[in-house]
Design a protein around this motif. Sequence first.
Motif, short mmCIF file in Angstrom:
data_model
loop_
_atom_site.label_atom_id
_atom_site.label_comp_id
_atom_site.label_asym_id
_atom_site.label_seq_id
_atom_site.Cartn_x
_atom_site.Cartn_y
_atom_site.Cartn_z
N TRP A 52 -13.74 11.43 -1.03
CA TRP A 52 -13.65 10.56 -2.19
C TRP A 52 -12.34 10.78 -2.93
CZ3 TRP A 52 -16.40 6.42 -3.56
CH2 TRP A 52 -17.63 6.22 -2.93
N GLY A 53 -11.97 12.02 -3.09
CA GLY A 53 -10.70 12.31 -3.75
C GLY A 53 -9.52 11.77 -2.99
N TRP A 54 -9.56 11.83 -1.66
CA TRP A 54 -8.44 11.35 -0.85
C TRP A 54 -8.30 9.83 -0.92
CZ3 TRP A 54 -10.88 13.90 4.06
CH2 TRP A 54 -10.91 15.30 3.90
N ARG A 55 -9.45 9.12 -0.95
CA ARG A 55 -9.43 7.67 -0.68
C ARG A 55 -9.75 6.79 -1.87
NH1 ARG A 55 -13.01 9.21 4.49
NH2 ARG A 55 -11.36 10.25 5.68
N ILE A 56 -10.13 7.37 -3.01
CA ILE A 56 -10.54 6.52 -4.12
C ILE A 56 -9.38 5.69 -4.66
CG2 ILE A 56 -10.16 8.31 -5.88
CD1 ILE A 56 -12.99 5.66 -5.79
N PHE A 57 -8.20 6.28 -4.77
CA PHE A 57 -7.07 5.50 -5.29
C PHE A 57 -6.55 4.48 -4.28
CE2 PHE A 57 -7.05 8.55 -8.76
CZ PHE A 57 -6.79 7.71 -9.83
N PRO A 58 -6.55 4.76 -2.97
CA PRO A 58 -6.25 3.68 -2.04
C PRO A 58 -7.22 2.50 -2.17
CG PRO A 58 -5.96 5.78 -0.94
CD PRO A 58 -6.53 6.09 -2.30
N SER A 59 -8.51 2.79 -2.40
CA SER A 59 -9.48 1.69 -2.55
C SER A 59 -9.20 0.89 -3.81
CB SER A 59 -10.91 2.24 -2.55
OG SER A 59 -11.21 2.91 -3.76
N LEU A 60 -8.87 1.57 -4.90
CA LEU A 60 -8.53 0.86 -6.14
C LEU A 60 -7.24 0.06 -5.98
CD1 LEU A 60 -9.42 3.67 -8.70
CD2 LEU A 60 -10.63 1.50 -8.40
N ALA A 61 -6.29 0.61 -5.24
CA ALA A 61 -5.05 -0.12 -4.98
C ALA A 61 -5.33 -1.38 -4.16
CB ALA A 61 -4.05 0.78 -4.25
N GLY A 62 -6.26 -1.29 -3.21
CA GLY A 62 -6.60 -2.46 -2.41
C GLY A 62 -7.22 -3.56 -3.24
N ALA A 63 -8.16 -3.19 -4.13
CA ALA A 63 -8.77 -4.19 -5.00
C ALA A 63 -7.74 -4.77 -5.96
CB ALA A 63 -9.93 -3.56 -5.78
N THR A 64 -6.84 -3.94 -6.46
CA THR A 64 -5.77 -4.41 -7.34
C THR A 64 -4.86 -5.39 -6.61
OG1 THR A 64 -5.80 -2.35 -8.61
CG2 THR A 64 -3.80 -3.70 -8.74
N ALA A 65 -4.53 -5.07 -5.36
CA ALA A 65 -3.67 -5.97 -4.57
C ALA A 65 -4.32 -7.33 -4.42
CB ALA A 65 -3.39 -5.34 -3.21
N LEU A 66 -5.61 -7.35 -4.10
CA LEU A 66 -6.31 -8.63 -3.91
C LEU A 66 -6.31 -9.44 -5.20
CD1 LEU A 66 -7.91 -10.41 -1.97
CD2 LEU A 66 -9.99 -9.27 -2.78
N PHE A 67 -6.64 -8.79 -6.32
CA PHE A 67 -6.66 -9.47 -7.61
C PHE A 67 -5.27 -10.01 -7.95
CE2 PHE A 67 -6.11 -9.37 -12.26
CZ PHE A 67 -7.15 -10.21 -12.65
N ALA A 68 -4.24 -9.17 -7.77
CA ALA A 68 -2.88 -9.57 -8.13
C ALA A 68 -2.39 -10.72 -7.26
CB ALA A 68 -1.94 -8.38 -8.01
N ILE A 69 -2.72 -10.73 -5.98
CA ILE A 69 -2.31 -11.83 -5.10
C ILE A 69 -2.95 -13.13 -5.56
CG2 ILE A 69 -2.51 -12.75 -2.77
CD1 ILE A 69 -2.24 -9.80 -1.80
N MET A 70 -4.24 -13.08 -5.90
CA MET A 70 -4.92 -14.28 -6.37
C MET A 70 -4.30 -14.79 -7.67
SD MET A 70 -8.87 -13.27 -5.47
CE MET A 70 -9.57 -14.89 -5.75
N ARG A 71 -3.93 -13.87 -8.55
CA ARG A 71 -3.30 -14.28 -9.81
C ARG A 71 -1.90 -14.85 -9.56
NH1 ARG A 71 -6.21 -16.03 -12.81
NH2 ARG A 71 -4.88 -15.70 -14.63
N ALA A 72 -1.17 -14.27 -8.63
CA ALA A 72 0.15 -14.80 -8.30
C ALA A 72 0.04 -16.22 -7.75
CB ALA A 72 0.85 -13.89 -7.29
N VAL A 73 -0.94 -16.45 -6.88
CA VAL A 73 -1.14 -17.79 -6.32
C VAL A 73 -1.53 -18.77 -7.42
CG1 VAL A 73 -2.56 -19.16 -4.74
CG2 VAL A 73 -1.68 -16.93 -4.02
#
Length: 423
Positions: free
Chosen positions: A81-102
């Motif tokens: 969890w410690g290793w991967r929690i921030f990659p998972s949050l970054a992935g969700a952030t990327a998806l949200f940001a791409i949708m907002r950019a579009v």
Amino acid sequence: MIRTPEQPRDPLAWCAAFALAFWLLLVWNLAVPSAPYFDEVHYIPAARELLALERYSNREHPLFGKEMIALGIAIFGDNPWGWRIFPSLAGATALFAIMRAVWFGTLSRFAVIAAGILIATGFPLFVHSRIAMLDIFMVAALAVAFWQLAAAMREPEEGRWRLALTGIALGLAMASKWNAIPIAAVPGLGFLVLRWSAGRRRLFLSRRGSPVPGITLLEASVWLGIVPLVVYAVTFWPGYWFENYHISQGIAAHHRLMFELQTQVLKSHPYESTWPEWVLNLRAIWYLYENVDGAQRGVMLIGNPLTMLLGLPALLWCATRGVAQRAPVHTAVVILYAASLGLWLFAAKSTQFYYHYFLPSTFLLVALALTLDDVWKAGWRKMAAGTLVASTLIFAFYYKILAAEPLARPDSFAAWTWLEGWR
């Protein structure tokens, strides 16, 4: 009397809900496998060393991505969890940001939803959001940068602070992986070209004209040029404090070392591939395929077999529409795809892998979303919606070998390896 034109409603709530749902899917069994796999064996030790500041290893890459993994370890412990929690949050952030950019680029609700579905089900974002590697932080930072840039262009009254956020995000993208450098240069160059083409007599000091009225070219050079470089440099601060192999001869000398490490000739790897194979989706990487945590499991990185190929004619459509109809968003996504892929046509790196296509493939899927939006508006709604449904169904079929779910047998991989290059 003339009716006021209807204003499209901002699908902000839908963007947030979709990103949250994607994150919840990411964290399902996020701790499986329970041991580091694939390139986690390099980045997790580097993150541990960042916390201890004993030995500066993995010096060929910038520090920001490893700093985020280290932050996860510091908060949640040295565990999956410690290793991967921030990659998972970054992935969700990327998806949200791409949708907002579009959204800010098109003001089309269908284009926003299409981009969200295509990228969430395109495979690379999902896989990289569940592993402690650096690529996801680069993509997330670039997505935030283009979200803020598009918003600044759409709403210039907020241009100054949004351009500042763009610059910060561009710096963090470069500080995650050098792959981001060609893309990080595009906003500043684009600002220069658009302001130049507006024919302003006071090129550097005029506040009139696109892309962001009210912002001079001189000020834009600060937000889009100087700020990214400052942010990038600041992320190297821990590198000066290691007990062993710290940055002792200045940042320039350290970057010469990084470049030497990046360009060294490595032994051939069974999963290495070339850019034509990425474009045609011919060569996969198995991040994991073994009996682990009580079951046979696999994690396969490849693009969605449908959308990665449909994205190629979509790029041609976007390029054609960009030239013939001067559609700025269509033009921009083609330029970004070409710039991100073009790096690998000339990069002095002896071995290359499909994960280097993560960033170009993201722009490709946005191009497909824009094309489907045009198809939708042309009245062929079943075709547009059917593509999104098909992409989702293929993702569901591949889910087991994207998320390390238990497999029935050691040879279960054959159900998903439709091409010899995927084995």
